[in-house]
Motif scaffolding. Structure first.
Motif, PDB file in Angstrom:
ATOM      1  N   MET A 195     -33.977  27.848 -13.937  1.00 35.43           N
ATOM      2  CA  MET A 195     -32.986  26.880 -13.480  1.00 35.43           C
ATOM      3  C   MET A 195     -31.684  27.066 -14.240  1.00 35.43           C
ATOM      4  O   MET A 195     -31.673  27.261 -15.455  1.00 35.43           O
ATOM      5  N   ASP A 196     -30.571  26.997 -13.540  1.00 35.04           N
ATOM      6  CA  ASP A 196     -29.253  27.065 -14.143  1.00 35.04           C
ATOM      7  C   ASP A 196     -29.143  25.988 -15.220  1.00 35.04           C
ATOM      8  O   ASP A 196     -29.407  24.804 -14.980  1.00 35.04           O
ATOM      9  N   SER A 197     -28.753  26.397 -16.439  1.00 31.41           N
ATOM     10  CA  SER A 197     -28.695  25.453 -17.550  1.00 31.41           C
ATOM     11  C   SER A 197     -27.654  24.366 -17.348  1.00 31.41           C
ATOM     12  O   SER A 197     -27.678  23.342 -18.029  1.00 31.41           O
ATOM     13  N   ASN A 198     -26.709  24.573 -16.419  1.00 36.32           N
ATOM     14  CA  ASN A 198     -25.674  23.581 -16.179  1.00 36.32           C
ATOM     15  C   ASN A 198     -26.075  22.515 -15.157  1.00 36.32           C
ATOM     16  O   ASN A 198     -25.339  21.551 -14.959  1.00 36.32           O
ATOM     17  N   VAL A 199     -27.220  22.704 -14.513  1.00 32.11           N
ATOM     18  CA  VAL A 199     -27.593  21.795 -13.435  1.00 32.11           C
ATOM     19  C   VAL A 199     -27.738  20.365 -13.935  1.00 32.11           C
ATOM     20  O   VAL A 199     -27.167  19.429 -13.366  1.00 32.11           O
ATOM     21  N   ALA A 200     -28.518  20.159 -15.007  1.00 33.03           N
ATOM     22  CA  ALA A 200     -28.727  18.806 -15.527  1.00 33.03           C
ATOM     23  C   ALA A 200     -27.401  18.183 -15.958  1.00 33.03           C
ATOM     24  O   ALA A 200     -27.133  17.010 -15.672  1.00 33.03           O
ATOM     25  N   GLU A 201     -26.580  18.963 -16.610  1.00 31.85           N
ATOM     26  CA  GLU A 201     -25.277  18.464 -17.061  1.00 31.85           C
ATOM     27  C   GLU A 201     -24.423  18.021 -15.876  1.00 31.85           C
ATOM     28  O   GLU A 201     -23.787  16.958 -15.900  1.00 31.85           O
ATOM     29  N   ASN A 202     -24.416  18.823 -14.823  1.00 34.65           N
ATOM     30  CA  ASN A 202     -23.594  18.487 -13.667  1.00 34.65           C
ATOM     31  C   ASN A 202     -24.152  17.302 -12.879  1.00 34.65           C
ATOM     32  O   ASN A 202     -23.391  16.505 -12.320  1.00 34.65           O
ATOM     33  N   ILE A 203     -25.456  17.162 -12.827  1.00 31.65           N
ATOM     34  CA  ILE A 203     -26.052  15.980 -12.216  1.00 31.65           C
ATOM     35  C   ILE A 203     -25.617  14.737 -12.975  1.00 31.65           C
ATOM     36  O   ILE A 203     -25.254  13.709 -12.385  1.00 31.65           O
ATOM     37  N   ASN A 204     -25.613  14.819 -14.296  1.00 33.28           N
ATOM     38  CA  ASN A 204     -25.214  13.675 -15.112  1.00 33.28           C
ATOM     39  C   ASN A 204     -23.730  13.341 -14.941  1.00 33.28           C
ATOM     40  O   ASN A 204     -23.349  12.167 -14.943  1.00 33.28           O
ATOM     41  N   ILE A 205     -22.902  14.354 -14.780  1.00 33.86           N
ATOM     42  CA  ILE A 205     -21.474  14.110 -14.539  1.00 33.86           C
ATOM     43  C   ILE A 205     -21.286  13.401 -13.206  1.00 33.86           C
ATOM     44  O   ILE A 205     -20.545  12.416 -13.096  1.00 33.86           O
ATOM     45  N   ALA A 208     -22.912  -0.815 -12.487  1.00 28.43           N
ATOM     46  CA  ALA A 208     -24.069  -0.163 -11.861  1.00 28.43           C
ATOM     47  C   ALA A 208     -25.357  -0.638 -12.517  1.00 28.43           C
ATOM     48  O   ALA A 208     -25.391  -0.918 -13.721  1.00 28.43           O
ATOM     49  N   THR A 209     -26.422  -0.728 -11.730  1.00 30.13           N
ATOM     50  CA  THR A 209     -27.638  -1.345 -12.233  1.00 30.13           C
ATOM     51  C   THR A 209     -28.398  -0.482 -13.243  1.00 30.13           C
ATOM     52  O   THR A 209     -29.313  -0.982 -13.898  1.00 30.13           O
ATOM     53  N   TYR A 210     -28.034   0.768 -13.382  1.00 31.11           N
ATOM     54  CA  TYR A 210     -28.640   1.600 -14.419  1.00 31.11           C
ATOM     55  C   TYR A 210     -27.728   2.784 -14.710  1.00 31.11           C
ATOM     56  O   TYR A 210     -26.820   3.100 -13.939  1.00 31.11           O
ATOM     57  N   CYS A 211     -27.961   3.410 -15.851  1.00 29.39           N
ATOM     58  CA  CYS A 211     -27.248   4.632 -16.251  1.00 29.39           C
ATOM     59  C   CYS A 211     -28.304   5.666 -16.624  1.00 29.39           C
ATOM     60  O   CYS A 211     -28.834   5.642 -17.739  1.00 29.39           O
ATOM     61  N   ALA A 212     -28.636   6.522 -15.688  1.00 32.72           N
ATOM     62  CA  ALA A 212     -29.689   7.515 -15.915  1.00 32.72           C
ATOM     63  C   ALA A 212     -29.097   8.833 -16.403  1.00 32.72           C
ATOM     64  O   ALA A 212     -28.019   9.239 -15.964  1.00 32.72           O
ATOM     65  N   LYS A 213     -29.808   9.473 -17.301  1.00 33.16           N
ATOM     66  CA  LYS A 213     -29.476  10.836 -17.715  1.00 33.16           C
ATOM     67  C   LYS A 213     -30.705  11.710 -17.527  1.00 33.16           C
ATOM     68  O   LYS A 213     -31.834  11.281 -17.798  1.00 33.16           O
ATOM     69  N   VAL A 214     -30.477  12.927 -17.053  1.00 37.77           N
ATOM     70  CA  VAL A 214     -31.580  13.858 -16.874  1.00 37.77           C
ATOM     71  C   VAL A 214     -31.433  15.029 -17.827  1.00 37.77           C
ATOM     72  O   VAL A 214     -30.328  15.370 -18.262  1.00 37.77           O
ATOM     73  N   LEU A 215     -32.566  15.617 -18.149  1.00 41.41           N
ATOM     74  CA  LEU A 215     -32.622  16.778 -19.036  1.00 41.41           C
ATOM     75  C   LEU A 215     -33.358  17.907 -18.334  1.00 41.41           C
ATOM     76  O   LEU A 215     -34.205  17.676 -17.474  1.00 41.41           O
ATOM     77  N   ASN A 216     -33.027  19.123 -18.730  1.00 40.51           N
ATOM     78  CA  ASN A 216     -33.772  20.290 -18.279  1.00 40.51           C
ATOM     79  C   ASN A 216     -34.854  20.573 -19.308  1.00 40.51           C
ATOM     80  O   ASN A 216     -34.575  20.999 -20.419  1.00 40.51           O
ATOM     81  N   GLN A 217     -36.101  20.302 -18.935  1.00 43.02           N
ATOM     82  CA  GLN A 217     -37.218  20.459 -19.860  1.00 43.02           C
ATOM     83  C   GLN A 217     -38.236  21.413 -19.244  1.00 43.02           C
ATOM     84  O   GLN A 217     -38.855  21.106 -18.227  1.00 43.02           O
ATOM     85  N   ASN A 218     -38.387  22.574 -19.851  1.00 41.67           N
ATOM     86  CA  ASN A 218     -39.317  23.586 -19.336  1.00 41.67           C
ATOM     87  C   ASN A 218     -39.040  23.910 -17.875  1.00 41.67           C
ATOM     88  O   ASN A 218     -39.954  23.993 -17.039  1.00 41.67           O
ATOM     89  N   ASP A 219     -37.741  24.091 -17.572  1.00 39.63           N
ATOM     90  CA  ASP A 219     -37.290  24.438 -16.227  1.00 39.63           C
ATOM     91  C   ASP A 219     -37.579  23.355 -15.189  1.00 39.63           C
ATOM     92  O   ASP A 219     -37.662  23.640 -13.992  1.00 39.63           O
ATOM     93  N   ARG A 242     -16.029  21.581  -9.141  1.00 42.64           N
ATOM     94  CA  ARG A 242     -17.187  22.475  -9.172  1.00 42.64           C
ATOM     95  C   ARG A 242     -18.530  21.772  -9.069  1.00 42.64           C
ATOM     96  O   ARG A 242     -19.575  22.427  -9.027  1.00 42.64           O
ATOM     97  N   ILE A 243     -18.559  20.444  -9.024  1.00 45.81           N
ATOM     98  CA  ILE A 243     -19.838  19.737  -8.950  1.00 45.81           C
ATOM     99  C   ILE A 243     -20.587  20.093  -7.673  1.00 45.81           C
ATOM    100  O   ILE A 243     -21.798  20.325  -7.694  1.00 45.81           O
ATOM    101  N   ILE A 244     -19.881  20.136  -6.559  1.00 48.34           N
ATOM    102  CA  ILE A 244     -20.546  20.372  -5.286  1.00 48.34           C
ATOM    103  C   ILE A 244     -21.295  21.702  -5.308  1.00 48.34           C
ATOM    104  O   ILE A 244     -22.444  21.799  -4.886  1.00 48.34           O
ATOM    105  N   LEU A 245     -20.663  22.726  -5.830  1.00 47.13           N
ATOM    106  CA  LEU A 245     -21.278  24.042  -5.890  1.00 47.13           C
ATOM    107  C   LEU A 245     -22.583  23.999  -6.689  1.00 47.13           C
ATOM    108  O   LEU A 245     -23.626  24.480  -6.237  1.00 47.13           O
ATOM    109  N   HIS A 246     -22.542  23.390  -7.868  1.00 45.48           N
ATOM    110  CA  HIS A 246     -23.738  23.351  -8.703  1.00 45.48           C
ATOM    111  C   HIS A 246     -24.846  22.513  -8.076  1.00 45.48           C
ATOM    112  O   HIS A 246     -26.029  22.844  -8.200  1.00 45.48           O
ATOM    113  N   MET A 247     -24.476  21.447  -7.386  1.00 52.40           N
ATOM    114  CA  MET A 247     -25.501  20.634  -6.752  1.00 52.40           C
ATOM    115  C   MET A 247     -26.176  21.371  -5.599  1.00 52.40           C
ATOM    116  O   MET A 247     -27.375  21.266  -5.395  1.00 52.40           O
TER     117      MET A 247
END
Length: 238
Positions: free
Chosen positions: A1-11, A175-186, A226-231
Motif C-alpha cells: 500500500m502507498d505509504s501516503n494513503v493513510a495520511e491523505n485519508i486523514n487530510i 463534527a461528531t467525531y475526529c477519526a485518524k487511520v494508520l497503515n498497519q501491516n499494509d 492531489r487528494i483525489i488522485l491518492h484516494m
C-alpha cells in the motif's frame, strides 16, 4: 500500500469533518465567538452513535438554548438501528427514525433529551430544509447555530445551510467525531476507538462519496491538492 494513503485519508477527513471549536462548552464558545450559548444546536441522524454522546455533552454543558435532532430514514439508518439495539438491547429501534433512535439513546444513557425531533427527512438536502421548516413552525429564530453531523458529511451540511440563511448567522461546525487511520501491516486501522464507528471500508467509502464536491468552483468545496488522485489509488486496492 502507498505509504501516503493513510495520511491523505486523514487530510481529507479533517477537511470534511471540520470542528470550529476544540471543546463543546461555554468557555470555548466565548473564547471563539464571544457568546456563552448559541440559539440552536442540531444533531443530524446520519452520524454514528458517538453523535449521541456529542449531543448529550452539549446539553450537559448548556451550549445552546434549544436542541434538535434531525433525521428520518436514509442510507445509514439500518446500521444505526442495529448498532443501538445490539449495544443496548432494551432500546427497541425497529422502524424508528434516526431522530427517535438518538432521542431514546440519550434518554437511556444520559438522562437528557432534545427539545424537538424532525423525523421525515431522508438526505442531507432535506435535512436542512425540514430543519428550517421546524424552526419556523415553532417560532424559533436564530443568529447562531451548532451543526453536528457525521464527520464525512459535516462540511456538506454546513454548505447546505449557508444556501438558506443570511451571512450574519453564525454557523459553528462540530463534527461528531475526529477519526485518524494508520497503515498497519499494509492494512488501514483506526488509531483510536470511537463509539459505534463505521467499519474502515465503509468509512473510506463515505469519504470517497464527497470527491465530486471537491472541485474548486461554485459546485464544490475548494481545492484539495492531489487528494483525489491518492484516494482513487486506494480505491483500486480495496
Amino acid at each position: 500500500m502507498d505509504s501516503n494513503v493513510a495520511e491523505n485519508i486523514n487530510i481529507l477527513a479533517k477537511f470534511l469533518g471540520t470542528r470550529d471549536i476544540d471543546v463543546l462548552n461555554q468557555e470555548e464558545l466565548f473564547k471563539r465567538y464571544g457568546i456563552h450559548q448559541v440559539d440552536v444546536m442540531v444533531l443530524f441522524g446520519g452520524s454514528i452513535l458517538e453523535g449521541g454522546d456529542v449531543l448529550a455533552s452539549g446539553i450537559k454543558n448548556f451550549v445552546a438554548k434549544k436542541y434538535i435532532i434531525v433525521g428520518g430514514a436514509g442510507h445509514t439508518t439500518d446500521t444505526l438501528r442495529q448498532v443501538v439495539h445490539l449495544e443496548y438491547s432494551d432500546i427497541e429501534t425497529t422502524d424508528l427514525s434516526e431522530a427517535e433512535i438518538f432521542q431514546k439513546y440519550i434518554k437511556h444513557v444520559y438522562g437528557c433529551k432534545a427539545d424537538y425531533l424532525e423525523t421525515k427527512s431522508t438526505n442531507c438536502g432535506n435535512n436542512i430544509t425540514y430543519l428550517l421548516d421546524l424552526l419556523k413552525e415553532n417560532n424559533i429564530s436564530f443568529n447562531s447555530i451548532i451543526l453536528s453531523q457525521d464527520a464525512s458529511m459535516q462540511r456538506r451540511m454546513a454548505a447546505g445551510l449557508k444556501k438558506y440563511v443570511n451571512n450574519d448567522v453564525t454557523i459553528i461546525n462540530y463534527a461528531t467525531y475526529c477519526a485518524k487511520v494508520l497503515n498497519q501491516n499494509d492494512e488501514l486501522v483506526y488509531k483510536e476507538n470511537i463509539h459505534g464507528m463505521w467499519p474502515i471500508k465503509r468509512y473510506v467509502n463515505l469519504l470517497m462519496g464527497e470527491i465530486p464536491r471537491l472541485s474548486d468552483d461554485a459546485n464544490g468545496y475548494g481545492r484539495m491538492e492531489r487528494i483525489i488522485l491518492h484516494m482513487w489509488i486506494y480505491l483500486k486496492m480495496l
